[in-house]
Motif scaffolding. Structure first.
Motif, PDB file in Angstrom:
ATOM      1  N   LYS A 256      39.999  75.060  58.188  1.00  0.00           N
ATOM      2  CA  LYS A 256      41.390  74.809  58.524  1.00  0.00           C
ATOM      3  C   LYS A 256      41.972  76.022  59.233  1.00  0.00           C
TER       4      LYS A 256
ATOM      5  N   ARG B  20      49.944  64.386  56.424  1.00  0.00           N
ATOM      6  CA  ARG B  20      50.385  65.383  57.396  1.00  0.00           C
ATOM      7  C   ARG B  20      50.233  64.856  58.827  1.00  0.00           C
TER       8      ARG B  20
ATOM      9  N   ARG C 209      52.027  71.104  55.651  1.00  0.00           N
ATOM     10  CA  ARG C 209      50.979  72.106  55.545  1.00  0.00           C
ATOM     11  C   ARG C 209      51.056  72.801  54.184  1.00  0.00           C
TER      12      ARG C 209
ATOM     13  N   ASP D 168      55.981  69.906  60.031  1.00  0.00           N
ATOM     14  CA  ASP D 168      54.591  70.356  59.996  1.00  0.00           C
ATOM     15  C   ASP D 168      54.399  71.417  58.915  1.00  0.00           C
TER      16      ASP D 168
ATOM     17  N   GLY E 136      50.191  78.633  59.854  1.00  0.00           N
ATOM     18  CA  GLY E 136      51.286  77.696  59.900  1.00  0.00           C
ATOM     19  C   GLY E 136      52.491  78.483  60.362  1.00  0.00           C
TER      20      GLY E 136
END
Lengths: 259, 253
Positions: free
Chosen positions: A2, A187, A244, A240, A6
């Motif tokens: 990942k 998400r 996240r 987002d 963020g």
């Protein structure tokens, strides 16, 4: 793997680039290198946003857009998660049979279908909500059925031999094991929901952020256009970041539990 | 065998409901009539005109995005840590910038020809491609790169023999996602301002209340999407074999 970070990541350095960018933008506008007929300066955008915040314009259009996105998204969760669980877990055979059909339906372009939705539901809120439902449904459904398939059957057998009831097996074993997939689906869907809502509102709405944008475009109101854009980008980033964060909580919890 | 039952069953259901009058045939013409209209459009050449221009726009936008996004993602993910820190946040902000927000400005700058539509597709595709390449490049095992160096491989062969194959799956996931989105956004763009293309065909038939034609166009778009996705799936299976022990189902995340 990942991406780490963020929006609210750790490094000061990362925010430095944004500050530099805004400063450069402002300088270009103030010196007249970027013509005001095409580009609004950050100061003008901030001024417009402040005006909108005070006169309630922002709250009115922002809330209507958010509620459309939210209703469509929640509806997709309410349909997609149970359906994905059923097709991926309890009725695997049905899942295998329906899989091609669901893939086929998922290919129906939401904008092309928007015309159909307007025929069915009219010009009101329902057609917009239906479109958001449609785009959010597929990632949620797909990931729910993927997640339930990764549940270790040994756990389910163990729980059954220990005499747990079906709802308890679902709540204590199936939901937690598939949570990382579920959240990744949520998400994806939340991002798409808001992203697709804007063009939908541009095509057929009289309120909302998408309408605000198309209105500013048609009337050639450059400051309003850029201010609306800034707000939409900020909301997109916030959504987002929120998902996240939730996903990170769930995945971290799972890693701990797996040790 | 049972796998292929559901789509025909759905189509038969559609046909029966519409013919029996359970749903209004004015709004939902039976599937057979829609297919007949699609065939008419195909024979008259009208379909091909719209399809080819849409395909051209989608693919050229996609190709542009891949040309820019793959190297960008790879450099940011694999080589330069500081560049990544500097550009990660601006890229995230830009990726939230819906191409429709500045559609009219793009038209002002580029004119009303093909360029704005291709730009919009390219913009939409750029982000999944760049982020896919970036996370792929970040996931490459550094031991492998070091081993390659120890064996005296040049930078180019480390890239082509180690980094690219190791990141292949994520690169292709990003590309596939982008290809799907390209068609979504293109149809919306064609509905907003175009005189040709499948999106225009949908909107035009809706506005002139030719519903069979509208459904035919909707179906054509779905078929096009399925065909592109299947073709791409085939290509990615040929180019990036799955690592041993993984089935196609679990590779989806």
């Amino acid at each position: 793997m990942k991406r780490i970070g963020g929006f609210f990541g750790d490094s000061f350095y990362r925010f430095g680039s944004i500050v530099l960018f805004v400063l450069a933008w402002q300088t270009l506008c103030s010196t007249g290198l970027a013509p005001g007929t095409f580009v609004a300066s950050p100061a003008v955008i901030a001024e417009t946003l402040a005006k909108w915040a005070v006169n309630g314009f922002l709250a009115r259009h922002g809330l209507i857009s958010l509620s459309r996105a939210l209703y469509g998204f929640l509806l997709a969760v309410a349909v997609g998660v149970p359906l994905g669980f059923l097709l991926g877990g309890w009725f695997k055979a049905a899942g295998r049979i329906l899989d091609p059909l669901l893939k086929f339906l998922g290919q129906f372009n939401p904008f092309a279908l928007f015309s159909v939705f307007m025929l069915i539901f009219g010009l009101g809120e329902t057609s917009k909500v239906a479109m958001i439902f449609w785009v959010s449904l597929w990632p949620i459904l797909h990931n729910a059925s993927l997640g339930v398939r990764t549940v270790d059957p040994l756990f389910v057998k163990l729980a059954r031999s220990l005499g747990l009831s079906r709802p308890r097996i679902l709540w204590r074993i199936v939901v937690p094991s598939s949570a990382p997939y579920l959240f990744s689906g949520l998400r994806q869907a939340s991002g798409t929901a808001f992203f697709m809502l804007i063009p939908a509102e541009m095509l057929g709405a009289a309120r909302g952020l998408g309408w605000l944008i198309i209105n500013a475009q048609i009337n050639y109101q450059i400051p309003q256009l850029y201010a609306g854009t800034a707000i939409i980008v900020a909301i997109g980033l916030a959504i987002d970041a929120l998902f996240r964060f939730l996903e990170g909580q769930v995945v971290r919890w799972r890693e701990k539990a797996a040790v | 065998m049972a796998r292929h039952v559901s789509i025909p069953a759905f189509l038969v259901l559609w046909e029966t409901l519409s013919r029996s009058g359970a749903i209004r045939a004015v709004f939902f013409p039976p599937f057979s009539q829609v297919m007949a209209t699609l065939a008419e459009l195909a024979v008259s050449g009208e379909l091909w005109g719209h399809l080819s221009i849409s395909l051209l726009r989608a693919l050229s936008g996609f190709a542009l995005a891949a040309l820019a996004g793959l190297p960008l993602g790879f450099v940011l993910g694999g080589h330069s840590r500081s560049l990544f820190e500097l550009l990660d946040l601006p890229m995230e902000i830009l990726s939230q910038l819906n191409p429709f927000l500045l559609f009219h400005l793009v038209i002002l700058v580029m004119g009303i020809g093909e360029a704005p539509k291709i730009t919009m597709v390219a913009w939409t595709c750029l982000w999944p491609i760049a982020f896919g390449a970036m996370s792929g490049a970040r996931g490459v095992n550094p031991e492998l790169v070091r081993a390659g160096r120890a064996f005296g491989l040049s930078g180019v062969s480390i890239l082509s023999r180690i980094r690219l194959p190791a990141a292949g799956r994520q690169i292709f996931q990003g590309l596939r996602l982008a290809l799907g989105q390209s068609l979504f956004m293109l149809v919306a763009a064609e509905m907003m301002g175009a005189s040709r293309g499948l999106g225009f065909l949908v909107l035009d038939s809706q506005e002139t209340f030719q519903l069979r034609k509208m459904y035919a166009a909707v179906l054509a778009i779905a078929f096009l999407g399925l065909a592109l996705d299947a073709l791409f799936g085939l290509l990615s299976r040929l180019l990036v074999p799955l690592p041993p022990g993984q089935s196609a189902n679990t590779a989806g995340d």
